[in-house]
Structures are given as C-alpha cells and as structure tokens.
Design an enzyme around this catalytic site. Structure first.
Site, PDB file in Angstrom:
ATOM      1  N   LYS A 112       0.812  -1.207   0.000  1.00 18.39           N
ATOM      2  CA  LYS A 112       0.000   0.000   0.000  1.00 18.39           C
ATOM      3  C   LYS A 112       0.851   1.265   0.000  1.00 18.39           C
ATOM      4  O   LYS A 112       1.900   1.331   0.627  1.00 18.39           O
ATOM      5  CB  LYS A 112      -0.934   0.003   1.216  1.00 18.39           C
ATOM      6  CG  LYS A 112      -1.926  -1.165   1.248  1.00 18.39           C
ATOM      7  CD  LYS A 112      -2.864  -1.152   0.062  1.00 18.39           C
ATOM      8  CE  LYS A 112      -3.753  -2.379   0.028  1.00 18.39           C
ATOM      9  NZ  LYS A 112      -4.811  -2.358   1.006  1.00 18.39           N
ATOM     10  N   HIS A 698      -2.224 -12.708  -7.572  1.00 17.81           N
ATOM     11  CA  HIS A 698      -2.281 -11.561  -8.462  1.00 17.81           C
ATOM     12  C   HIS A 698      -1.450 -11.766  -9.720  1.00 17.81           C
ATOM     13  O   HIS A 698      -1.480 -10.935 -10.625  1.00 17.81           O
ATOM     14  CB  HIS A 698      -1.830 -10.294  -7.727  1.00 17.81           C
ATOM     15  CG  HIS A 698      -2.805  -9.864  -6.674  1.00 17.81           C
ATOM     16  ND1 HIS A 698      -2.771 -10.377  -5.401  1.00 17.81           N
ATOM     17  CD2 HIS A 698      -3.853  -9.013  -6.719  1.00 17.81           C
ATOM     18  CE1 HIS A 698      -3.754  -9.838  -4.693  1.00 17.81           C
ATOM     19  NE2 HIS A 698      -4.420  -9.012  -5.464  1.00 17.81           N
TER      20      HIS A 698
END
Length: 762
Positions: A112, A698
C-alpha cells in the site's frame, strides 16, 4: 498573485479507457503502437481539461502505464536479477513482467502507498546497477508543450522517499545507494533545465512520517546538490497525507517551494507555520482541497484557512493546490445522474476539485465578491446533506452508543475454543482452504449484468448463482480442499456487495479509482448512519453447505475494511463510523450462526492501510479497530470458528494488535513478499490459528509445488503445526478457472508432502 495547481490527475479516464487499453494489450488484442497511441490521447485529454479549467501549474509525468514507483525504478534501470535485464530502456514486456510476473519469474512485491488504498510496486535494489535509461519527466514535459502548448510541471518521486520505499539493501547501505541515485536525479533535472522547464515537483511524502536527524542531513545533501547542479530549475518539494516532521529544518532546504497538506495535516502544519514562520524566498504550496475525499469543500471555510495562511505567507507566494494527487478520487460527478439530489450536490470528484481550486484562487486574487454566487450555492448544497434524514437516525446512534460502551469479548479464551472447534470439525493437520472468492468469469459477469438490467428475473439469476456454487463445491472436493467456500459469484466487490444491502450507503455509476495495475474499484459512499436491514449472505452460504459434508465458511467483509475502502462522511469520526458498521455486521454474523454456518470469515485486509502515519496516533487507531472487529464477532458460541484475512501490507509492526483481534484463524499474505513476513513470527510468538498465503494470486503464473513446499517448510520452523493452515494469499476472483484449479492442486500436493514430512519427524 496567487496561483492554482494540481499534484496529479487520475490516469484511468472517465470510462476506464486506461484499464481497457492495458487489458487489451496484455491479452494480445492491441498492438504496442496502437496501445501507445491510445494512452497518449488519454494523457492529452487530461492535460487539455486542466488547461481549459484554468489551472496554472499542470502536472506532467503523473501519468503511468501501471504505477509511478515502478516507473521510477524502470527509469533508473532498477530491475530484479531474475528478469535477466541487460540494461537500456526497459521494454513494456519487462515493465509489465515486473508488475505481474512472467512464466519464469515472480512479480515484484506490491504494497500500500502510505495509508491509501493505492498499491505500488516495491523496487528491489539487490544486484541492481542504476543508470538513467530514459528521462520520463522530460519526455512528458516535451509532449505537453509540443502537443498543447502547456508549460507543464514535471513530477518525480524524490530520492529519499524512493529509497525508503525500496527493498533489497541493508540499513547501513542506505547512503551508498543515495550516492548512486543522486547523480541520476541530477541528470534528469539538468536535462529538464536545459529544455526550459521552470518548475519541477519532487514528491517526498515520506517527510510526513517519522524523520530522523540522519534523514535531515541526507535531505540537506540531496537538495544542496540539486541546487548547485541545476541552479536554473525551481523545485517544489511536495509533501502530503499528513503534517511534516521536522518542519523548521525542511522549510530551510535549498528549494524554491514547499508543498504542505492543510487537509489531513492541517493542525500540525498550521501550528508549525505559525510557530516558525515561512522563508521569504520560497513559495508555499497550500494543499487546501482534499485530494483523497469526495465531498465538496466548504469554500468559505477554505477561504478562511487561506486568509489565515496569508498572515504568514503573502498571497503572491501562495499556490492553491490539492492536498495530494487526485489519483485517489473518481474523475467526475457530471455523469452521476442516479444519486439523490442532496448527496450529488455535496460531491466533488477530480474535475470538480479543479473548479474549486480555480475558484479559491480567483477569490484570493480578486476578493470573495468575485465568487459570491458560488459561495451561496456551496453553502446551500452542504447544508442540505447535513440536514437529511439519513444523517440523523437517532435509533442507530443510540443503539451503537450502548453496544460500543461495553467491552467486546468471546465467551471463552482461544485455548478452550480451539479444543471445542477441533473436536467439532475433526480437520486433518495443516487444513487447506481458500480466501473466499473464485473466478468471476465472463459468463458470471454477463449474468449479473443481465439481472441488473432487468433482463433476467431474480429466479433466473439465483438459479445461475446456485449452478456456479454447485460447480465449485464439486471442484473443491475433487481438488481435496478441507474447508470450502461458496465462491462469492453473486458479489461484484467485497465492499460494494455489503454496502448495497446496508442503510446509509450510496453508489456511483462511474466513480472508479485505481487500486493496483488495471484493477479499478468503485468505492461505496458512506453518507448516512449505517444500519442492518436484512440478512445479506445467509442464503448462499446455507445452499453451499447443503451440497457438501465438508465445512463451508460464511464470508463477510469486516467493519474497518468496509470503512477504509469506502468514501466516508466527514462530519463524524472514523471511529464512530467503524462502530456503526460493526453493529450492523454483528447482526449478520449472528444470522449466519443461527442458520448453521459454524465457520465465519470476517475479512480485514485494510486494517494496516488505515494506520495513521504518525506513531503517536497509531495505538489509538489500532485499539478501536480491534474493538470494532471484536464487536462484530464476539457474540458467537465457542464452537463457532471465526476466521479473518489480511493482505499486502507490512504487518510486523502490528502483530500484537492482530493477536488482540482474537480471531480463531487469521490468514496473511506472505508469498509476494517472498516469505518475509515469516521473519515476524521468528521473532514473535503467535498463539492463535494462522494461515500464511503460500502463493500469489495476483500473478497469472501457476506456482510450482516446490515453491509452496519451501514456503510451508520455513513457516513450520516457527509456527505450531496444529495451528497452521494452508491457503492462497488472497481471493481468486480475478484469475481464470484453469490456472486456479492447477494452482490449488499444487497447493494441496505441497500440503500433503508437508503432512508426510511431519509424520516422519514425529
């Protein structure tokens, strides 16, 4: 005379043109030349829009083909050794390989961006030989000037922030890496200077976190070199997301402008500005319009703030700007025709924020009378929402106040619950499961679209969802998973789904923002008091459980994640919003348990990303976040097993808080960070159930059995086998069916090998 500026503009486009182009290129449906042309047209459109609005300083090089940190790494030739990079400009195939992985190389870590929901690609310095491969800010500057006549302000991530966000070096090597990078930055700046650029925006958001004395010395060295080597180029040293640390030293750096956040760092920055003043030889970039929130600014309040700032800094040395890049908000409210009028009237996305910045600047230049009509309209629109029934539900406010006044606590401690749950479920050692979602195929998306358009009835749609559940329950049993999930085929998004069923939420049609890569999300808007209306997940969970003898987990999104992944109202505290959500979700947990669902997963992947940047504020945030989770889950019986999930954050600094959540099982990502989180458990004892994600969902690559076996073996050196679960690192919604099945088969095989090894050791 005051000027206006934006720190960055959303790259995705009003209709997600950017996302569609990326995915078409990845799929081989768009040639590279056509792909480049589409993205160029999008960039030009964005610059043209800011130009027509009247913004004075327009950012260039804020546009990215994936991520701005990855761009910086590629620009400096910082490519991990596993990609066999041999120098020179990084081709798109390698650029996207670093971001997404390739057949032979795992993707770079993703985490993040400070305390936002945007993810950046973590640069890996180990073995890299930095060199300037191409001057991306210069290319963007030329393009804006040649195509549109715009004298843009190039944006680049500063060297201190870039290194702080990187990995693959020892702490004592930090200054050696700075010595390697500074000349490359100098080359970038000198070429911009030679091209005639007036200003460059150097982003150093790390200055809003803890800054050491050594860092201050590094900053002085960095910017002194820049000043001497590119003396004709003005630098706007830009900070955001919070007030700066070491204000008095930072404002004395040899730069021509300092950008401060007067939204999220208002209190601290304003106090320091008044205490120490501001240098007379610098411009102040005043971030007064919220670059992360979606509410209209109170123009009168912002003018009062700007007036306060002018008592220290004359308006002629003020730049009125967004608090951060507008990357974090949707593009425009203009297309949102279905929202309630009182809500729509109070919203401001990126384009509307451009207008606010220009209006505020005009008022500084010509006085408030110049925008008198806009001031009246603004006050009326904000008052209409504040007085609405949705924001004044006394029944909810009173109920939440009563529940939150109590200390949430399970009926029995974990040690006793663990025995009861082990006796009930009789699971094998190292139980296998998934995080919740399975592939949302084109068929699933089409069915949902037909239903939403009214072309399918509720009965048709429910039958289709049950068919998907049947298929994937069967596949999970065939693969050999121990604890199953229903697959979440009825859910568009793990937050949107719940928001649509709770009171106090609203949804946009086009309010997309980038989360990572081409992954765009449409955050719900929490605009009123949140309330439980009816059961949200019970029917699908009950149906799935009826199709198997193995346990099926009920799946919920937790209160902190719903809050952190939504745009939230700004008239009450985030703690208050979290407790409203917890009270509503608690009723859903109780409904699942009453329906016979004995394992319930309450996902909290976003707890870490909401952690305040200031250490002094973190303990309080973690305390009420933990309390909100426990409020949601504490009322179940001891045999009911509570799971949770977290992903893609640095968790080593909050292990104690994770344990305090008192979930029976927590799954945490550890594959994309290459097992680094395991180091936290090598240094800290963890006594609850835990699953460390053993492969990266992912990336489209199917991980080998050996890769997962190595991850499991390392974890078992520090974790109790009787408390250890095996799972992927996140949900499988974005993956294809074949790769999902293949990866899960390998995961089960790796688990079986680990079980056999444990049996031998015993």
């Amino acid at each position: 005379m005051a000027k206006s500026s934006v720190l960055g503009y959303p790259r995705i486009g009003e209709n997600r043109e950017w996302k569609k182009a990326l995915e078409a290129f990845w799929a081989g449906k768009l040639e590279e030349e056509a792909f480049e042309a589409e993205l160029q047209e999008l960039r030009l459109k964005h610059w043209r829009k800011q130009q027509e609005e009247g913004v004075d300083y327009i950012p260039v090089n804020d546009f990215s083909y994936y991520d701005q940190v990855l761009d910086t790494a590629a620009m400096f030739g910082i490519v991990p050794k596993r990609f066999a990079y041999s120098g020179g400009p990084v081709p798109l195939s390698l650029y996207y390989g670093m971001a997404r992985g390739t057949k032979d190389a795992t993707a770079c870590e993703m985490t993040k961006w400070f305390n936002t929901n945007y993810h950046y690609i973590v640069p890996e310095l180990d073995g890299a030989s930095p060199a300037l491969t191409e001057n991306k800010p210069l290319i963007a500057y030329r393009e804006a000037k040649e195509k549109l006549g715009i004298e843009g302000r190039p944006v680049i991530i500063g060297p201190l922030t870039f290194l702080k966000l990187s990995k693959g070096y020892k702490e004592e090597e930090f200054d050696l890496w700075l010595e390697k990078l500074i000349p490359l930055y100098v080359q970038v700046l000198q070429e911009l200077e030679q091209e005639g650029a007036a200003w460059v925006q150097v982003d150093e958001p790390v200055l809003a976190t803890s800054v050491s004395r050594t860092d201050i010395e590094r900053l002085n060295n960095i910017y002194s070199v820049f000043a001497s080597e590119a003396p004709g180029l003005k630098i706007m040293l830009q900070t955001y997301f919070e007030s700066v640390e070491a204000y008095s030293e930072i404002v004395q750096l040899p730069v021509q402008g300092i950008g401060l956040d007067f939204v999220h760092g208002r209190e601290g920055n304003l106090a320091e500005l008044k205490r120490y003043g501001f240098p007379i030889d610098k411009v102040l970039g005043a971030g007064v319009v919220d670059g992360r929130g979606i509410w209209k600014a109170s123009l009168r309040e912002k003018l009062e703030l700007l007036s306060e700032l002018t008592t220290v800094v004359p308006s002629g040395r003020l730049v009125v700007q967004s608090s951060c890049s507008l990357l974090h908000v949707p593009v425009t409210v203009g297309k949102e025709e279905k929202l309630q009028p009182e809500l729509r009237g109070a919203l401001a996305f990126a384009d509307e924020k451009l207008s606010e910045l220009v209006l505020l600047t005009r008022a500084l230049q010509a006085g408030e009378t110049a925008i008198a009509e806009q001031l009246r309209s603004n006050e009326q629109e904000l008052a209409a929402l504040q007085q609405s029934a949705a924001r004044n539900r006394t029944d909810i406010q009173q109920a939440v106040a009563a529940v939150s006044a109590q200390e949430p606590k399970r009926s029995k401690p974990f040690a006793e619950r663990h025995i009861a749950q082990r006796n009930k479920w009789r699971l094998p050692l190292l139980p296998t499961t998934t995080i919740g979602s399975f592939p949302q195929s084109a068929e699933v998306r089409k069915a949902r679209q037909l239903w939403r358009k009214g072309e399918w009835s509720n009965v048709q749609y429910e039958a289709f969802i049950r068919e998907q559940i049947d298929i994937w329950i069967g596949l999970q049993e065939e693969i050999g998973l121990d604890v199953l999930v229903h697959g979440e085929f009825e859910r568009t998004d793990m937050v949107e789904f719940f928001g649509e069923k709770l009171d106090g939420f609203a949804f946009t049609q086009f309010g997309w923002v980038q989360s990572y890569g081409s992954r765009c999300v449409k955050p719900p808007i929490i605009y009123g008091d949140v309330a439980f209306a009816e059961a949200m997940t019970v029917e699908e969970s009950k149906y799935a459980q009826s199709k198997t003898m193995r346990p099926v987990k009920g799946m919920l999104t937790g209160p902190i994640t719903i809050m952190n992944w939504s745009f939230v109202r700004d008239d009450i505290s985030r703690e208050g919003i979290a407790y409203q959500l917890a009270y509503a979700l608690r009723q859903e947990v109780e409904a699942l348990e009453a329906a016979g669902i004995g394992m319930i997963q309450v996902d909290e992947p976003a707890v870490r990303e909401g952690l305040p940047l200031k250490e002094k504020d973190q303990a309080d945030y973690l305390a009420w976040s933990v309390k909100a989770f426990r409020m949601t889950t504490c009322s179940v019986q001891e045999e009911t097993q509570i799971h949770t999930h977290m992903c893609y954050c640095e968790f080593h600094d909050m292990i104690d808080s994770i344990e305090a959540m008192d979930a029976d099982v927590i799954s945490i990502e550890t594959s994309r960070s290459h097992g680094e989180l395991i180091h936290s458990f090598e240094e800290n004892t963890y006594k609850l159930g835990i699953g460390l994600g053993v492969y990266d969902i992912h990336s489209p690559r199917v991980p080998r059995v050996e890769e997962m076996t190595n991850m499991i073996d390392r974890a078992l050196r520090v974790l109790e086998p009787g408390l250890f679960w095996i799972n992927p690192d996140c949900g499988l919604k974005t993956r294809g069916r074949e790769e999902t099945v293949a990866a899960l088969r390998n995961m089960v095989e790796a688990t079986q090998l680990a079980r056999e090894q444990l049996a031998i050791e015993v």
